[in-house]
Write a protein that holds these residues in place. Structure first.
Motif, PDB file in Angstrom:
ATOM      1  N   HIS A  25       0.770  -1.104  -0.022  1.00  0.00           N
ATOM      2  CA  HIS A  25       0.038   0.026  -0.131  1.00  0.00           C
ATOM      3  C   HIS A  25       0.986   1.179  -0.276  1.00  0.00           C
ATOM      4  CE1 HIS A  25       0.809  -0.042   4.344  1.00  0.00           C
ATOM      5  NE2 HIS A  25       0.251   1.118   4.601  1.00  0.00           N
ATOM      6  N   HIS A  56      -3.301   1.681  -3.374  1.00  0.00           N
ATOM      7  CA  HIS A  56      -4.185   1.407  -2.134  1.00  0.00           C
ATOM      8  C   HIS A  56      -3.657   2.247  -1.082  1.00  0.00           C
ATOM      9  CE1 HIS A  56      -6.156  -1.472  -4.445  1.00  0.00           C
ATOM     10  NE2 HIS A  56      -5.081  -2.027  -4.820  1.00  0.00           N
ATOM     11  N   ARG A  60      -2.850  -4.467   1.301  1.00  0.00           N
ATOM     12  CA  ARG A  60      -3.466  -5.682   0.584  1.00  0.00           C
ATOM     13  C   ARG A  60      -2.649  -6.678   1.076  1.00  0.00           C
ATOM     14  NH1 ARG A  60      -7.627  -4.123  -2.741  1.00  0.00           N
ATOM     15  NH2 ARG A  60      -7.048  -5.490  -4.238  1.00  0.00           N
TER      16      ARG A  60
END
Lengths: 586, 240, 179
Positions: A25, A56, A60
């Motif tokens: 991320h 993101h 994740r």
């Protein structure tokens, strides 16, 4: 030579992609650090992160698995496979497992339509998924086997060429075209491209020579050449094949363009889904540098300095639109620019820029080597040469096909051994839906123009599922800049959903048509202008697939009346007749 | 260089480099718009100003006027399209006019009145959006934001602060604020910023001022926006 | 008087402000009454709707009863009109759509200030609330929309007057407003 400095704001997207890979991320403190070092605001950086599907703000899983969700994947059973993996791993689709081991989700077409169902695991494609493969994945993940130690055959991407014509039958020797260009001069090359009648293979069909001329004739200190390898149109994968098998041609094409327009720097914008090709492509670039085909004084010609950087995309279909691609190259959200000015006059960093598709550049190199007659030996007067097609869906031989322009659809269907064909979607989700009555139409700019996607649906398919899939795709990929596309794609999805569940009436179809033509007329860019094509084509050419799902009433509510009382029933514990609403419309 | 073109048959002069919109504004011909403000670089996102120029649909704010161009603006077809676009904007957010301090001086309303929109008619999205009241002088109600990006442009290009940004994509695109907390009160925003005075709707409003002008006597209550012009230009006059 | 236009009215999730505005037509009502007669409406207290030419609906749809009433109106009226902001887009009541129904009821009946005996009402006599407030065009087909909170008496009069005269309905600029 101008190269991107680490702290150049235009490097933001590449830095973010690096962070995403390193930390799964973009950590908040990394955003602060980037903001300071690149001189950008935090909100700007967050805006970029939230624009790209592969970036993101929260971590994740160690294994980030994305199932390609194109209709062709679905037709091969991808949804069931994803659900099987989800239940094996004990994680909901769209979620990260509590122990952070794995994230499971769907993603837009990954460009593996000839060998689906496909998925990406930490960016690496896995093709030809089966129940067995899914179980194998689950085991590897549960045992925390590092990706590097996964069986290599899982990651095999085959290059299935099913039909070759002039382009794929030609041998190509790196450097020949550049040498010839240096000997004969840029003007001669342009003349040759012009006579050959090479047109943009991304689908728009603009004259390549004209584009290069425009760019060359714009006063500027710097010019750029960009190869659009953001092959995001659902169902197309021919650029993947070219990048895999013929990258040298396209780099040569870029170098030729650089020679013509006087660019010192070029970019290959590679879609994030093809990140696995980054290493091999960089090797080829390095080889070309060593062979004097890139870098300073190419082929010994003083002053002919040109090099190519590869920039990655990060999961945004809109970046295939050339001006959005340029924004993305500059590290920004991929919002299409207002045009004019076109990139040939104001492109990358405001400088004149040529943006060409992979196939166009590769063809340019071949034309320079093989000559005009060779190219014009096939095709039509207005569409000389050949076109690479990515054929997928209901046929016995999916894969890459090279057909001369002017080939009728029926012949293509016969070649790929498609039987009982109900319809063909040509040109991807943004393309056209073609019924059997039009199978005598031809592949050509003057008839059916296509970027290369060719999806076949046989008579057993619910065509509406494909239309729904494409409509959802556009909702997901709309950049959100302009009103008709931003709201329209969401509204179309909602309205079509009503048709899908059998709650619609003819009034709802009228509304779909009204919205669709509004989007076609008023959207800012090609995405919005074509996002309603699947619905509009469906309504026009396959009215029965809509009609058969309609209620006979004149109007149906926009929502499920009884279901909307469910929460109240749960709160009050009531189940008496008065706690329910019967029926739908009046 | 200069020349002339026509809008709905009326001859309009223009200077080279002028957009259809700017030339129309100068000629006092009204082309409906929301994201355009002549003080900032044209944006072309709301699409309300879409006209046909020699038969092609283009945004008037981002298309240069050319000699002899024939522009259609207030035709039945174009007005119908505008009403549809307005309806989409109304259902996308939460526009509760009776509860909005900007009502009556709101450009979204005014353009909708001009185009004869009686109701949004589409299915409403009812998005769940927040109100940011953290700043002592200014309140942001994201329910009313129409993503025209005028505050983004004003803060970046005029105030030099880049307080506002757009994040997300598609229907999830939304206005954000540059501050550690993401709230306006923690940002460099000041009520005297240009960005505080450009919002065409009631998304960015001054606090501590309510109903100073009664409903019914506000800018667009008596006269059409085609006569009185953009609300931002009026605010500039009031303030300045 | 067979030629009289028969009108029914109802207030769903509204505040009766639109009905007040209807009454605000004042002396012009006398002229109107020569041409119209009322069926079910809070003004006549008729409970069951009969065959009508025009139905005027104020308010949005917030509960099961609203749905039933609205459907009955649609069945019985040739022309159904959404009158006012709430009927058109849910209006003020739809501001509760920012929250879940559970949140709303808990705030109102359990956790709000000044609550004596915290309890969410539940009785078969009470219509159940929908999870969201909806404009009426979400539930039935609507033929005409009269915006405003409320639409002015003048607007309502113009609408009825032009409807009666069979003219195309046209409003002056000041007659159309959303607030």
């Amino acid at each position: 030579m101008h190269t991107v400095q680490e702290n150049d704001p235009s490097n933001l997207l590449q830095r973010l992609i690096g962070l995403q890979q390193a930390f799964r991320h973009i950590p908040s403190d990394a955003i602060d650090h980037l903001a300071e070092s690149l001189g950008l605001s935090r909100a700007f950086i967050l805006g970029v992160i939230q624009f790209y599907s592969f970036l993101h703000s929260s971590p994740r899983g160690e294994y980030d698995i994305l199932f390609s969700d194109n209709i062709t994947d679905q037709m091969q059973g991808s949804r069931l496979l994803a659900q099987r993996l989800a239940s094996k791993l004990g994680v909901d689709i769209g979620r990260t497992r509590d122990d952070q081991r794995v994230t499971l989700d769907y993603t837009s077409c990954t460009g593996m339509g000839d060998q689906g169902p496909a998925a990406l695991v930490n960016g690496h494609p896995i093709t030809r998924l089966t129940m067995e493969r899914v179980d194998q994945l689950a085991a590897l993940i549960e045992q925390a086997v590092p990706l590097d130690n996964w069986p290599a055959e899982l990651f095999q991407v085959s290059a299935g060429v099913e039909r070759r014509d002039i382009v794929l039958n030609s041998d190509y020797k790196p450097g020949t075209a550049i040498l010839r260009c240096l000997e004969e001069g840029a003007e001669e090359l342009l003349r040759r491209l012009e006579q050959a009648g090479l047109r943009g293979c991304g689908g728009a069909g603009f004259s390549t020579a004209k584009k290069w001329r425009f760019c060359a004739s714009t006063e500027s200190a710097e010019r750029y050449v960009v190869c659009n390898a953001d092959e995001g149109e659902p169902g197309t994968f021919k650029d993947r094949y070219l990048l895999q098998a013929h990258a040298d041609r396209l780099f040569e094409g870029m170098t030729l363009c650089a020679a013509v327009i006087g660019a010192r720097r070029g970019f290959l914008y590679l879609r994030g889904e093809y990140r696995y090709l980054l290493g091999p492509l960089q090797q080829i670039l390095q080889q070309r540098r060593e062979n004097g085909l890139l870098g300073q004084a190419i082929l010994g010609r003083d002053g002919f300095d040109f090099d190519i950087d590869i920039h990655l995309g990060a999961g945004a279909y809109i970046c295939g639109e050339e001006s959005a691609l340029i924004e993305s190259l500059e590290g920004k959200r991929g919002i299409p620019r207002n045009r004019p000015p076109f990139p040939v006059t104001r492109g990358y960093l405001g400088m004149p820029t040529v943006v060409n598709n992979v196939e166009t550049l590769a063809n340019a190199a071949l034309i320079a080597q093989q000559g005009v007659e060779w190219f014009r030996s096939v095709g039509t007067a207005q569409s000389p040469g050949s076109k690479l097609l990515s054929i997928s869906g209901d046929c016995e031989r999916p894969g890459i096909y090279e057909f001369p322009f002017g080939t009728p659809i029926s012949e293509i269907l016969a070649a790929c051994q498609a039987h009982h064909t109900q319809a063909v979607q040509i040109g991807g989700a943004a393309g056209r839906l073609i019924p059997p009555a039009e199978f005598n139409r031809t592949l050509a700019f003057e008839d059916l123009a296509t970027g290369g996607s060719f999806m076949v649906f046989n008579q057993s398919r619910e065509l509406l599922n494909a239309i729904d899939n494409f409509t959802r795709f556009f909702r997901h990929e709309s950049c959100g800049f302009c009103t008709p596309c931003r709201v329209g794609t969401a509204m179309l999805t909602k309205q079509l959903g009503k048709v899908m569940v059998g709650h619609a009436t003819s009034k709802d179809l009228d509304e779909l048509g009204t919205l669709g033509s509004l989007m076609r007329q008023t959207s800012h860019c090609g995405l919005g202008q074509t996002a309603a094509n699947p619905i509009l084509d469906g309504l026009e050419k396959f009215p029965d697939i809509f009609q058969s799902r309609l209620r006979s009433t004149s109007f149906e509510p926009a929502f499920d009346l009884d279901a909307s009382l469910e929460e109240a029933r749960a709160i009050t514990g009531r189940s008496d007749p008065g706690a329910h609403l019967e029926g739908g419309g009046v | 260089m200069s020349g002339s073109f026509s809008i709905d048959g009326v001859t309009v002069p223009f200077e080279t480099g002028q957009s259809i919109m700017d030339a129309a504004l100068a000629a006092k011909i009204y082309i409906p718009h929301l994201c355009h403000n002549p003080e900032f670089q044209p944006h072309g996102s709301c699409r309300l100003c879409c006209v046909t120029a020699n038969g092609r649909t283009v945004a008037a704010c981002t298309t240069l006027a050319t000699d002899g161009l024939e522009v259609a603006n207030e035709t039945h077809e174009i007005t119908t399209r505008r009403r549809l676009l307005l309806k989409l904007l109304f259902v996308e957010g939460n526009h509760v006019c009776p509860a909005c301090e900007k009502s009556g001086a709101c450009q979204l309303q005014a353009v909708a009145y001009h185009c004869g929109m009686l109701a949004p008619e589409f299915v409403h999205f009812y998005p769940k959006r927040a109100v940011d009241a953290s700043h002592p002088e200014t309140i942001i109600d994201f329910n009313r934001c129409i993503l025209c990006e005028l505050c983004v442009r004003a803060s970046r290009d005029h105030d030099g602060k880049s307080v506002f940004n757009i994040s997300g994509r598609g229907i999830d695109a939304h206005l954000t604020i540059d501050s550690p907390s993401g709230r306006l009160g923690d940002s460099r925003f000041s009520a005297s910023d240009k960005a505080a005075r450009v919002c065409p709707v009631g998304a960015i409003l001054p606090k501590h001022r309510g109903y100073e002008i009664p409903i019914g006597r506000r800018l667009y209550d008596q006269e059409s926006i085609s006569q009185v012009g953009d609300v931002a230009s009026h605010r500039e006059q009031e303030d300045g | 008087m067979a030629d009289k236009i028969r009108i029914a009215t109802a207030s769903l999730a509204g505040c009766f402000g639109c009905h007040m505005s209807l009454l605000d037509i004042d002396e012009r009502l006398i002229d109107l009454v020569a041409h119209i007669e009322f069926d079910r409406t809070p003004l006549t207290d008729i409970k069951q709707i009969g065959r009508c030419d025009v139905g005027l609906i104020e308010g949005g749809v917030c509960n099961a009863e609203n749905v039933e009433v609205l459907k009955a109106f649609r069945r019985h009226c040739n022309l159904l009109v959404a009158v006012g902001a709430c009927a058109i887009n849910g209006g003020i009541p739809a501001m509760r759509n920012q929250y879940s129904l559970t949140e709303c009821l808990e705030e109102a009946y359990l956790h709000g200030s000044g609550i004596d005996q915290p309890q969410i009402p539940s009785d078969p006599e009470l219509p159940l609330l929908l999870d969201q407030v909806h404009p009426i065009h979400d539930v039935v087909w609507i033929d005409y929309f009269l915006p405003g909170c409320p639409p002015s008496a003048d607007t309502i009069f113009t609408f009825l007057d032009e409807l009666l005269s069979g003219k195309p309905i046209r409003f002056a600029y000041r007659q159309i407003h959303y607030d």
